[in-house]
Structures are given as structure tokens and as C-alpha cells.
Scaffold this active site. Structure first.
Site, PDB file in Angstrom:
ATOM      1  N   TYR A 101       4.503  -2.452  22.776  1.00 40.62           N
ATOM      2  CA  TYR A 101       3.876  -3.105  21.630  1.00 40.62           C
ATOM      3  C   TYR A 101       4.573  -2.717  20.324  1.00 40.62           C
ATOM      4  O   TYR A 101       4.779  -3.549  19.441  1.00 40.62           O
ATOM      5  CB  TYR A 101       2.388  -2.758  21.546  1.00 40.62           C
ATOM      6  CG  TYR A 101       1.588  -3.183  22.755  1.00 40.62           C
ATOM      7  CD1 TYR A 101       1.836  -4.386  23.407  1.00 40.62           C
ATOM      8  CD2 TYR A 101       0.597  -2.354  23.264  1.00 40.62           C
ATOM      9  CE1 TYR A 101       1.102  -4.766  24.523  1.00 40.62           C
ATOM     10  CE2 TYR A 101      -0.152  -2.728  24.375  1.00 40.62           C
ATOM     11  CZ  TYR A 101       0.113  -3.936  24.999  1.00 40.62           C
ATOM     12  OH  TYR A 101      -0.615  -4.309  26.094  1.00 40.62           O
ATOM     13  N   GLU A 139       8.366  -0.771   5.021  1.00 46.16           N
ATOM     14  CA  GLU A 139       8.548  -2.224   5.032  1.00 46.16           C
ATOM     15  C   GLU A 139       7.773  -2.865   6.185  1.00 46.16           C
ATOM     16  O   GLU A 139       7.181  -3.932   6.024  1.00 46.16           O
ATOM     17  CB  GLU A 139      10.028  -2.583   5.109  1.00 46.16           C
ATOM     18  CG  GLU A 139      10.303  -4.053   4.914  1.00 46.16           C
ATOM     19  CD  GLU A 139       9.834  -4.583   3.568  1.00 46.16           C
ATOM     20  OE1 GLU A 139       9.177  -5.651   3.552  1.00 46.16           O
ATOM     21  OE2 GLU A 139      10.110  -3.954   2.533  1.00 46.16           O
ATOM     22  N   GLU A 166       0.768  -7.850   4.648  1.00 40.47           N
ATOM     23  CA  GLU A 166       0.896  -9.234   4.182  1.00 40.47           C
ATOM     24  C   GLU A 166       0.408 -10.218   5.239  1.00 40.47           C
ATOM     25  O   GLU A 166      -0.288 -11.182   4.917  1.00 40.47           O
ATOM     26  CB  GLU A 166       2.343  -9.537   3.806  1.00 40.47           C
ATOM     27  CG  GLU A 166       2.776  -8.879   2.510  1.00 40.47           C
ATOM     28  CD  GLU A 166       4.214  -9.218   2.138  1.00 40.47           C
ATOM     29  OE1 GLU A 166       4.921  -9.876   2.935  1.00 40.47           O
ATOM     30  OE2 GLU A 166       4.622  -8.818   1.035  1.00 40.47           O
ATOM     31  N   LYS A 218      -1.192  -7.349  -1.927  1.00 40.37           N
ATOM     32  CA  LYS A 218       0.170  -7.555  -1.451  1.00 40.37           C
ATOM     33  C   LYS A 218       1.190  -6.969  -2.427  1.00 40.37           C
ATOM     34  O   LYS A 218       2.186  -6.364  -2.015  1.00 40.37           O
ATOM     35  CB  LYS A 218       0.423  -9.046  -1.230  1.00 40.37           C
ATOM     36  CG  LYS A 218      -0.363  -9.600  -0.042  1.00 40.37           C
ATOM     37  CD  LYS A 218      -0.342 -11.100   0.015  1.00 40.37           C
ATOM     38  CE  LYS A 218       0.853 -11.628   0.714  1.00 40.37           C
ATOM     39  NZ  LYS A 218       0.795 -13.083   0.953  1.00 40.37           N
ATOM     40  N   ASP A 219       0.954  -7.128  -3.712  1.00 41.55           N
ATOM     41  CA  ASP A 219       1.850  -6.566  -4.731  1.00 41.55           C
ATOM     42  C   ASP A 219       1.862  -5.040  -4.677  1.00 41.55           C
ATOM     43  O   ASP A 219       2.911  -4.409  -4.836  1.00 41.55           O
ATOM     44  CB  ASP A 219       1.452  -7.030  -6.129  1.00 41.55           C
ATOM     45  CG  ASP A 219       1.701  -8.516  -6.366  1.00 41.55           C
ATOM     46  OD1 ASP A 219       2.408  -9.135  -5.548  1.00 41.55           O
ATOM     47  OD2 ASP A 219       1.193  -9.039  -7.372  1.00 41.55           O
TER      48      ASP A 219
END
Length: 125
Positions: free
Chosen positions: A16, A69, A76, A94-95
Site C-alpha cells: 500500500y 510532498e 489535497e 491546502k495553502d
């Protein structure tokens, strides 16, 4: 593997996780760019003959940025799934996640400078 040939939950968790990394590369341009930068840094490290401690710092920075990341991409995706229409608070979340990746990337660049500049200076002096 279990006696019946099925993978254990522990083994499945690696599958996974690998699928998640593949998804991060499929979904995000930033992680692909960061990976290219990481490969350039690794090549520079080989050329500069970094010490083991310097390699630890570089590998830690690369791993941290790529992991951040992945987390940013996951956040996101979750926000887009739970809030498909524009929502200001969703945008703020998200920002913030993107800002965390940027802050870590800046810190990693500073560490990279601290590691590589002495090698560059010694090469030219």
C-alpha cells in the site's frame, strides 16, 4: 506470507505504501521536480566526496521534503474529495500544507548550502 500464500498485513502495508508513492508521482508535478533536484544533489555529493555526516544531512533533507510532498498531496486529495466545490477554508488548509513543504524545502536548501559551499570554496582555492 501466511501458510495459505496470502500476504500478512505487515507485508500488505508495504504494498500500500509503494502504491501511495506511485500515486504521488502520478498526481504531482512538484514531487517529480523535487526528485530531479534530489538526483542532481546526490550527483554533486558524489563529485564532492561528502563525508558520512554530510550524506546523512543530505539524505535526511531529501527524504523529509519528498515525504512532506506526499503528505501535502494526500491532504489535497482528501480536501478535494470532501469539498469538491470552492471553499475558502479548504483553500487555506491546502495553502498551509503547501507552505509547510516550502518551509522544509527552504531549510533543506540552507542545509545544502552549508554542506556544499565549503567543498566549492576548497575546490577553487
Amino acid at each position: 506470507m501466511k501458510p495459505d500464500g496470502t500476504p500478512t498485513p505487515f507485508v500488505s502495508s508495504f504494498r500500500y505504501a509503494a502504491r501511495g508513492i506511485v500515486q504521488a508521482y502520478r498526481l504531482g508535478l512538484n514531487i517529480r521536480v523535487q526528485t530531479v533536484v534530489a538526483l542532481v544533489v546526490v550527483l554533486a555529493g558524489v563529485l564532492c566526496a561528502l563525508s558520512p555526516v554530510e550524506w546523512c544531512l543530505i539524505v535526511l533533507c531529501i527524504g523529509a521534503v519528498l515525504a512532506a510532498e506526499c503528505l501535502n498531496t494526500a491532504l489535497e486529495q482528501a480536501i478535494d474529495l470532501s469539498c469538491p466545490h470552492f471553499d475558502e477554508q479548504a483553500g487555506v488548509a491546502k495553502d498551509l500544507a503547501a507552505g509547510a513543504v516550502l518551509a522544509l524545502s527552504i531549510a533543506s536548501c540552507i542545509i545544502g548550502l552549508l554542506v556544499f559551499v565549503p567543498h566549492i570554496i576548497s575546490f577553487f582555492c
